[in-house]
Design a protein around this motif. Structure first.
Motif, short mmCIF file in Angstrom:
data_model
loop_
_atom_site.label_atom_id
_atom_site.label_comp_id
_atom_site.label_asym_id
_atom_site.label_seq_id
_atom_site.Cartn_x
_atom_site.Cartn_y
_atom_site.Cartn_z
N LYS A 128 27.35 27.39 44.33
CA LYS A 128 28.09 26.44 43.50
C LYS A 128 28.31 27.02 42.10
CE LYS A 128 28.10 21.56 42.22
NZ LYS A 128 27.40 20.28 42.33
N ALA A 129 27.27 27.65 41.55
CA ALA A 129 27.38 28.27 40.23
C ALA A 129 28.45 29.37 40.24
CB ALA A 129 26.03 28.84 39.79
N ASN A 130 28.48 30.16 41.29
CA ASN A 130 29.48 31.21 41.39
C ASN A 130 30.90 30.65 41.46
OD1 ASN A 130 28.17 33.76 41.22
ND2 ASN A 130 27.20 33.33 43.18
N ARG A 131 31.08 29.57 42.19
CA ARG A 131 32.41 28.93 42.24
C ARG A 131 32.82 28.43 40.86
NH1 ARG A 131 30.34 26.79 46.97
NH2 ARG A 131 30.02 24.76 46.01
N LEU A 132 31.88 27.85 40.14
CA LEU A 132 32.19 27.36 38.80
C LEU A 132 32.49 28.52 37.85
CD1 LEU A 132 29.53 24.53 38.55
CD2 LEU A 132 32.02 24.24 38.64
N TYR A 133 31.74 29.60 37.97
CA TYR A 133 32.02 30.78 37.16
C TYR A 133 33.39 31.35 37.48
CZ TYR A 133 28.21 32.11 34.11
OH TYR A 133 27.34 32.18 33.06
N ASN A 134 33.75 31.39 38.75
CA ASN A 134 35.08 31.87 39.13
C ASN A 134 36.16 31.01 38.50
OD1 ASN A 134 34.15 34.02 40.67
ND2 ASN A 134 34.13 32.84 42.56
N THR A 135 35.97 29.71 38.54
CA THR A 135 36.94 28.78 37.95
C THR A 135 37.07 29.03 36.46
OG1 THR A 135 36.40 27.13 39.63
CG2 THR A 135 37.48 26.33 37.62
N ALA A 136 35.94 29.13 35.76
CA ALA A 136 35.97 29.37 34.31
C ALA A 136 36.60 30.72 33.99
CB ALA A 136 34.56 29.29 33.74
N SER A 137 36.32 31.73 34.80
CA SER A 137 36.88 33.06 34.57
C SER A 137 38.39 33.08 34.75
CB SER A 137 36.24 34.07 35.52
OG SER A 137 34.89 34.24 35.22
N ILE A 138 38.88 32.42 35.77
CA ILE A 138 40.33 32.37 36.00
C ILE A 138 41.01 31.66 34.83
CG2 ILE A 138 42.12 31.32 37.44
CD1 ILE A 138 40.22 31.94 39.85
N MET A 139 40.43 30.55 34.40
CA MET A 139 41.01 29.84 33.25
C MET A 139 40.93 30.71 31.99
SD MET A 139 40.09 25.81 33.71
CE MET A 139 38.32 25.99 33.89
N GLY A 140 39.84 31.47 31.84
CA GLY A 140 39.71 32.37 30.69
C GLY A 140 40.75 33.46 30.70
N ILE A 141 41.05 34.01 31.86
CA ILE A 141 42.08 35.04 31.96
C ILE A 141 43.45 34.45 31.61
CG2 ILE A 141 43.35 36.49 33.62
CD1 ILE A 141 40.58 36.96 34.98
N ILE A 142 43.73 33.26 32.10
CA ILE A 142 45.00 32.60 31.77
C ILE A 142 45.08 32.35 30.26
CG2 ILE A 142 46.36 30.50 32.06
CD1 ILE A 142 45.21 30.37 34.95
#
Length: 152
Positions: A128-142
């Motif tokens: 779950k933490a990894n999915r949340l990190y992926n979400t935050a990272s994608i938004m950070g890249i955008i």
């Protein structure tokens, strides 16, 4: 105004940068002690987004106020909304998952459970933490792309 741009860029890097370390810190198939060490590093890295992100937002608002941009520009609104969403994911959602993971690893769940149940629960929380990190990272890249490609 050049110094304000430098402050904004550096604080943005400091504020968003640690988000990308989560992928390394919370990789799957870690031993229990490795994961505990990763959680300790996560707690230390957590200060950078709070401080750097706050300075980035304040300097960004100052840049908009002092430049020809307007607060009604779409890219500025999208950037602010993305920043808020990143904070919601990283602080509001990831924080509690990390707290639960720490409790499971330390055996503080208030009842005695076998090692397999604890390991499974830790694996679920880690996923779950990894999915949340992926979400935050994608938004950070955008968000970074919006800052680079903003309308001139």
């Amino acid at each position: 105004m050049g110094w304000l741009v430098v402050i904004h860029v550096v604080s943005s890097i400091v504020g968003i940068g640690p988000t990308f370390f989560g992928h390394v810190l919370f990789r799957k198939k870690q031993q229990r002690e490795e994961l505990k060490q990763s959680l300790a590093l996560f707690q230390l890295l957590n200060y950078f987004p709070k401080i750097g992100g706050t300075i980035a937002v304040l300097s960004g608002v100052a840049l908009v106020a002092l430049s020809g941009w307007k607060f009604t520009d779409l890219w500025i609104w999208i950037s602010l909304v993305l920043y808020v969403l990143i904070q919601v994911v990283a602080v509001g959602m990831l924080g509690p998952v990390m707290s639960q993971l720490i409790q499971v690893l330390n055996g503080e769940n208030g009842r005695s459970t076998d090692q397999d149940t604890s390991t499974n629960k830790a694996a679920i929380l880690l996923s779950k933490a990894n999915r949340l990190y992926n979400t935050a990272s994608i938004m950070g890249i955008i968000l970074i792309l919006l800052m680079i490609l903003k309308p001139m």
